[in-house]
Structure formats: C-alpha cells, structure tokens
Design a protein around this motif. Structure first.
Motif, short mmCIF file in Angstrom:
data_model
loop_
_atom_site.label_atom_id
_atom_site.label_comp_id
_atom_site.label_asym_id
_atom_site.label_seq_id
_atom_site.Cartn_x
_atom_site.Cartn_y
_atom_site.Cartn_z
N ALA A 123 -10.62 7.72 10.92
CA ALA A 123 -10.22 7.12 9.64
C ALA A 123 -9.84 5.66 9.85
O ALA A 123 -9.14 5.32 10.80
CB ALA A 123 -9.04 7.89 9.04
N PRO A 124 -10.32 4.77 8.98
CA PRO A 124 -9.98 3.34 9.13
C PRO A 124 -8.50 3.11 8.85
O PRO A 124 -7.94 3.63 7.88
CB PRO A 124 -10.86 2.66 8.08
N GLN A 125 -7.89 2.32 9.70
CA GLN A 125 -6.47 2.02 9.57
C GLN A 125 -6.30 0.54 9.29
O GLN A 125 -7.11 -0.30 9.71
CB GLN A 125 -5.72 2.42 10.84
N ALA A 126 -5.24 0.22 8.60
CA ALA A 126 -4.97 -1.18 8.29
C ALA A 126 -4.60 -1.93 9.55
O ALA A 126 -3.76 -1.48 10.34
CB ALA A 126 -3.84 -1.26 7.26
N SER A 127 -5.27 -3.04 9.77
CA SER A 127 -5.06 -3.82 11.00
C SER A 127 -4.03 -4.92 10.83
O SER A 127 -3.71 -5.63 11.79
CB SER A 127 -6.39 -4.45 11.43
N GLY A 128 -3.53 -5.08 9.63
CA GLY A 128 -2.57 -6.15 9.38
C GLY A 128 -3.21 -7.50 9.13
O GLY A 128 -2.51 -8.51 9.03
N LYS A 129 -4.53 -7.54 9.00
CA LYS A 129 -5.24 -8.80 8.76
C LYS A 129 -5.42 -9.01 7.26
O LYS A 129 -5.49 -8.07 6.47
CB LYS A 129 -6.61 -8.79 9.44
N SER A 130 -5.53 -10.26 6.90
CA SER A 130 -5.72 -10.63 5.50
C SER A 130 -7.11 -11.19 5.31
O SER A 130 -7.58 -12.03 6.09
CB SER A 130 -4.67 -11.67 5.07
N GLN A 131 -7.79 -10.75 4.28
CA GLN A 131 -9.13 -11.21 3.98
C GLN A 131 -9.12 -12.68 3.55
O GLN A 131 -10.03 -13.45 3.87
CB GLN A 131 -9.75 -10.34 2.88
N ILE A 132 -8.08 -13.06 2.84
CA ILE A 132 -7.98 -14.46 2.39
C ILE A 132 -7.80 -15.38 3.59
O ILE A 132 -8.43 -16.46 3.68
CB ILE A 132 -6.80 -14.61 1.40
N HIS A 147 -12.16 -17.97 13.15
CA HIS A 147 -12.12 -16.77 12.30
C HIS A 147 -12.52 -15.52 13.09
O HIS A 147 -12.02 -14.43 12.84
CB HIS A 147 -13.05 -16.95 11.09
N ARG A 148 -13.43 -15.71 14.08
CA ARG A 148 -13.81 -14.57 14.91
C ARG A 148 -12.67 -14.15 15.83
O ARG A 148 -12.45 -12.96 16.05
CB ARG A 148 -15.04 -14.94 15.73
N PHE A 149 -11.94 -15.09 16.36
CA PHE A 149 -10.77 -14.75 17.17
C PHE A 149 -9.72 -14.01 16.31
O PHE A 149 -9.06 -13.08 16.76
CB PHE A 149 -10.16 -16.01 17.79
N TYR A 150 -9.55 -14.45 15.05
CA TYR A 150 -8.56 -13.84 14.14
C TYR A 150 -8.91 -12.40 13.83
O TYR A 150 -8.02 -11.53 13.77
CB TYR A 150 -8.47 -14.67 12.86
N GLY A 199 -9.89 -2.12 12.33
CA GLY A 199 -9.56 -1.41 11.09
C GLY A 199 -9.96 -2.15 9.85
O GLY A 199 -10.96 -2.88 9.84
N GLU A 200 -9.19 -1.93 8.81
CA GLU A 200 -9.46 -2.53 7.50
C GLU A 200 -8.52 -3.71 7.25
O GLU A 200 -7.52 -3.91 7.96
CB GLU A 200 -9.28 -1.48 6.41
N TYR A 201 -8.85 -4.46 6.22
CA TYR A 201 -7.96 -5.54 5.79
C TYR A 201 -6.71 -4.94 5.15
O TYR A 201 -6.78 -4.01 4.34
CB TYR A 201 -8.65 -6.45 4.79
N GLU A 202 -5.56 -5.47 5.49
CA GLU A 202 -4.31 -5.04 4.83
C GLU A 202 -4.19 -5.68 3.46
O GLU A 202 -3.72 -5.06 2.51
CB GLU A 202 -3.11 -5.39 5.69
#
Length: 205
Positions: A123-132, A147-150, A199-202
């Motif tokens: 199941a995909p979990q939130a990675s704490g990253k922001s799409q913006i 952006h790739r490092f982020y 994971g997914e975007y938070e």
C-alpha cells in the motif's frame, strides 16, 4: 211555723256554702240534667327532687412538649413488570466439524492473514513530500536535478549534475539535453505521474 223552718234551713245552707273555699269543690258539668259539685281531694305535696352534686370540672393543663403530627408517608405503588412471553427457539442439532473442515478453515485463515500483510506492505504510504514544492524546485533548480534529489531519486539527480558539467565541454549540447529532460519532469510532477520514490505526496495540488 213550717215556713220559718224552711227559711232557717235555707239560710244555714247558704252560710255553709259561703264558708267553704272554692278550691274544695270542682265543677263538673257531665250530668245531662244539671251541674253537680263534688268535693276535690287534696293533692299530696310533691317533694322537690334532690339535685345531684355537680362534678368538678377537670383542670385543663397545657402539655409542655408539642404533640408531633404523624408523619405522612407517601403511598408507593407497586410496579409489576409485564410478563414476557419467552419464545423458545427451536433447537437445531449441529453436527461436529470433521477434521477435513477444520484443516480447510485453518488454511483459509492463513491465506487471508498473508494477503492482508502483502496488501499492507504494497500500500502506498505518505512520504511527507509536497507536490507543490517538487514543482517549484523543478521550475527554478531543475537544471541541476534538485527536484530529483527532493523526490528521492539520487542517481538521476547526479546525472543532471553530470550533464551540466559536460555542457562546458560539448559547447552547450548537454545543457540542452538537461533542459528538455527537466521540462518533461515538471509536466510529470504537475500531472502527478512523477511521485516520490518512497510513497505518495502528503500535500497535493
């Protein structure tokens, strides 16, 4: 001589009648031929009734302590719950499970438990990253692969840095390749196809 005698007799009778009191005779006019006089019998004196001595009035003494009024206890109504008619369920005789059924049930439980673990792991979990934040880094610093490092793609980020260095040797050809790649990454980030590695975007757009 005879007349004189009759007169004396009459006078004597008158004197005798005059000397008698009126209370000695009672007049009774019951005879049909005339009034008759009968001598009234003297009445016996009536002795006055002896008065009973009056009983002394009882002395009224006020009690020192006030008389307590009887406590009123409210009458309690006895509540009787309505009788419930119990409906006896028909007894259904259940046969004991066989060994084969028990083994099959255990195997089913194990398979369900294993599938739940696999679904939880994949199941995909939130990675704490922001799409913006990823889109902004790609727009301003994407030429250097920030952006790739982020997003967690460290290897691809190093490739962007290598293209930047090679641009000085290849007279800008490597810079053009890095710019086109960065534009593709920016579109993918905005559409949501380029996601964090873990994971997914938070926070999404």
């Amino acid at each position: 001589m005879g007349k004189l005698t009759s007169l004396l007799t009459t006078a004597l009778a008158v004197v005798t009648l005059a000397s008698c009191s009126k209370e000695s005779y009672t007049f009774r006019n019951s005879s049909p031929y005339g009034a008759t006089y009968t001598a009234a019998q003297p009445k016996a004196p009536v002795a006055p009734a002896a008065e009973a001595p009056a009983a002394p009035a009882p002395e009224l003494t006020a009690s020192a302590a006030p008389v307590a009024a009887p406590a009123k206890t409210p009458a309690k109504r006895a509540y009787t719950a309505p009788a419930k008619t119990s409906k006896a369920a028909p007894a259904v005789a259940k046969a004991a499970p066989t060994k084969a059924e028990v083994k099959e049930a255990k195997a089913t439980l194990k398979a369900m438990h294993k599938a739940a673990k696999q679904a939880k792991a994949t199941a995909p979990q939130a990675s704490g990253k922001s799409q913006i934040a990823a889109a902004l880094l790609s727009f301003f610093l994407g030429f250097f692969g920030v952006h790739r490092f982020y997003l967690g793609y460290t290897g691809i980020g190093l490739v962007f840095i290598g293209l930047f260095v090679l641009g000085f040797v290849t007279f800008g050809i490597a810079w053009l390749a890095g710019l086109i790649w960065n534009l593709i990454d920016l579109v993918r980030i905005l559409t949501g196809s380029l996601k964090p590695k873990d994971g997914e975007y938070e926070k999404t757009l």
